[in-house]
Design a protein around this motif. Sequence first.
Motif, mmCIF file in Angstrom:
data_model
loop_
_atom_site.group_PDB
_atom_site.id
_atom_site.type_symbol
_atom_site.label_atom_id
_atom_site.label_comp_id
_atom_site.label_asym_id
_atom_site.label_seq_id
_atom_site.Cartn_x
_atom_site.Cartn_y
_atom_site.Cartn_z
ATOM 1 N N PHE A 1 1.796 0.633 11.901
ATOM 2 C CA PHE A 1 3.047 1.353 12.135
ATOM 3 C C PHE A 1 4.014 0.392 12.818
ATOM 4 C CE2 PHE A 1 -0.227 4.608 11.867
ATOM 5 C CZ PHE A 1 0.364 5.557 11.043
ATOM 6 N N LEU A 2 5.044 -0.001 12.077
ATOM 7 C CA LEU A 2 5.984 -1.021 12.537
ATOM 8 C C LEU A 2 7.298 -0.344 12.914
ATOM 9 C CD1 LEU A 2 5.309 -3.574 9.627
ATOM 10 C CD2 LEU A 2 3.997 -3.236 11.731
ATOM 11 N N LEU A 3 7.623 -0.352 14.200
ATOM 12 C CA LEU A 3 8.811 0.351 14.699
ATOM 13 C C LEU A 3 10.021 -0.581 14.792
ATOM 14 C CD1 LEU A 3 10.251 2.813 16.124
ATOM 15 C CD2 LEU A 3 9.413 1.826 18.288
ATOM 16 N N TYR A 4 11.082 -0.183 14.101
ATOM 17 C CA TYR A 4 12.392 -0.816 14.282
ATOM 18 C C TYR A 4 13.327 0.235 14.878
ATOM 19 C CZ TYR A 4 10.775 -4.388 10.923
ATOM 20 O OH TYR A 4 10.084 -5.379 10.270
ATOM 21 N N THR A 5 14.194 -0.178 15.784
ATOM 22 C CA THR A 5 15.195 0.737 16.341
ATOM 23 C C THR A 5 16.533 0.010 16.410
ATOM 24 O OG1 THR A 5 14.939 0.107 18.670
ATOM 25 C CG2 THR A 5 13.398 1.767 17.815
ATOM 26 N N PHE B 1 9.888 7.798 8.946
ATOM 27 C CA PHE B 1 8.810 6.923 8.489
ATOM 28 C C PHE B 1 9.106 6.526 7.043
ATOM 29 C CE2 PHE B 1 6.786 9.323 11.855
ATOM 30 C CZ PHE B 1 5.732 8.556 12.333
ATOM 31 N N ILE B 2 8.945 5.247 6.715
ATOM 32 C CA ILE B 2 9.087 4.788 5.334
ATOM 33 C C ILE B 2 7.710 4.320 4.863
ATOM 34 C CG2 ILE B 2 10.272 3.225 3.751
ATOM 35 C CD1 ILE B 2 12.476 2.936 5.881
ATOM 36 N N ASN C 1 14.592 6.190 15.272
ATOM 37 C CA ASN C 1 13.322 5.460 15.267
ATOM 38 C C ASN C 1 12.919 5.286 13.807
ATOM 39 O OD1 ASN C 1 13.058 5.870 18.211
ATOM 40 N ND2 ASN C 1 12.539 7.982 17.688
ATOM 41 N N CYS C 2 12.905 4.057 13.320
ATOM 42 C CA CYS C 2 12.562 3.795 11.919
ATOM 43 C C CYS C 2 11.187 3.117 11.895
ATOM 44 C CB CYS C 2 13.620 2.901 11.279
ATOM 45 S SG CYS C 2 13.441 2.749 9.480
ATOM 46 N N ILE C 3 10.193 3.836 11.378
ATOM 47 C CA ILE C 3 8.813 3.337 11.402
ATOM 48 C C ILE C 3 8.371 3.005 9.980
ATOM 49 C CG2 ILE C 3 6.416 3.863 11.984
ATOM 50 C CD1 ILE C 3 7.438 5.725 14.170
ATOM 51 N N CYS C 4 8.096 1.744 9.722
ATOM 52 C CA CYS C 4 7.600 1.309 8.413
ATOM 53 C C CYS C 4 6.078 1.391 8.431
ATOM 54 C CB CYS C 4 8.058 -0.119 8.120
ATOM 55 S SG CYS C 4 9.847 -0.305 8.192
ATOM 56 N N VAL C 5 5.539 2.127 7.488
ATOM 57 C CA VAL C 5 4.086 2.304 7.401
ATOM 58 C C VAL C 5 3.551 1.253 6.421
ATOM 59 C CG1 VAL C 5 2.218 3.906 6.878
ATOM 60 C CG2 VAL C 5 4.364 4.765 7.861
ATOM 61 N N ASP C 6 2.858 0.270 6.945
ATOM 62 C CA ASP C 6 2.353 -0.831 6.117
ATOM 63 C C ASP C 6 0.865 -0.602 5.833
ATOM 64 O OD1 ASP C 6 1.999 -3.282 4.836
ATOM 65 O OD2 ASP C 6 1.475 -4.287 6.711
#
Length: 467
Positions: A56-60, A91-92, A119-124
């Motif tokens: 879970f990669l958080l960008y803000t 979440f993307i 809060n933009c969370i990229c799910v890798d």
Amino acid sequence: MLSTWTITLFLLGAASAKEICFNDLGCFSDLEPWAGTVIRPLKVLPWSPEKIGTRFLLYTNENPNNFQTLLPSDSSTIEASNFRTDRKTRFIIHGFIDKGDENWVLDMCKNMFQVEEVNCICVDWKKGSQTSYTQAANNVRVVGAQVAQMIGILSTDYNYSPSQVHLIGHSLGAHAAGEAGSRTPGLGRITGLDPVEASFEGTPEEVRLDPSDAVFVDVIHTDAAPLIPFLGFGTKQQLGHIDFFPNGGEEMPGCKKNALSQIVDLDGIWEGTRDFVACNHLRSYKYYSESILNPDGFAAYPCTSYRAFKSNKCFPCPDEGCPQMGHYADKFASKLSGEPQKFFLNTGESSKFARWRYGVSVTLSGRTITGQIKVALFGDQGNTRQYDIFRGLIMAGSTHSNEFDAELDIGTIEKVKFLWNNNVINPTFPRVGAAQITVQKGEEKTVHTFCSEETVREDVLLTLLPC
């Protein structure tokens, strides 16, 4: 987080059913409807969380370029991050053979930061997606459970309401979002970006994305042609409260280029071939990403079919208005009727994809002659190019109508320019005019009327002003 797992065997006649259990996530079986059906014939269990390696990669807005890793097993990582409970969380979730640190995922976050604090969370889950398709399609069950687990931690430890959460899933990621939503009561929204067809279309609701997975579910279909023989990766099945079919949902403009031209356009052979083979499929996230920065550029019209839409039978928007495909679709949620609805629109061939639809009617004056008539609109925010309105017999008193998708919103319409020609040398120099032109923007009820008493020769512009 993972722990112990157990495999339980049940005997079903000669065949054996398997079940695999992971601490905190629950158990996953290969019983129907997950396997052993016409749609999902192979009995395949999902991989363990460790093998899938979901991150879970958080960008803000505070860290738009460098992610902070959130660990469900260690809430101190959330505490130490820039995660803010007074913001929405989006979440993307990427799809098959993709990865969460791909450019398009970060670009989508960055577009959000231009219009909101989020809060933009990229799910890798790339380890679990870069395998055989059947395995990846089963791995989404665990990925969805992990996303639900993360939402649960935010809810329990930070009193963060699931209604503030929006899951955006592309391809297989759309069904992972559905799995997460089915495990999360009160989840705010799911957007399915061309949910994948194979192993999901026609399955029961628990297997795939469906409207019960969130308070509001919107879906964009861009590759809905049949998998065989057209290699359409996406589903044509309606899966949301509202389903958008841009350009009809099957063939996207600009996706007919040859492979070589795509490779020259893009970075590297892999990117080029991927964009060529799956061009329609990838358009869904490109449209969504652009919609963030164009709040009114993707108006979609309720219609029975794309054929009806192309035949100008679905204009203008009804009294309740039109939803915007993409980021702002949820503004339409309160206007939904009980039944799922289909919406249609056109887009551009390449970025910028946004379009604004106008309806024009021209009442002619002057000579009777065969030819074609074109119209350009001029407003306080710009002007359109010339659009074809009619070809055929031009007769005084006749009225011809058409709709077109302009590349910009021209704002308040100030004047209209009319042009006619027939590309035939005529020594009598016939003159044709437009006595009246009415213009309507698709999302508006106002009809603007422009008039002229003049006629003009072929290929001479006639300007009409408000009457």
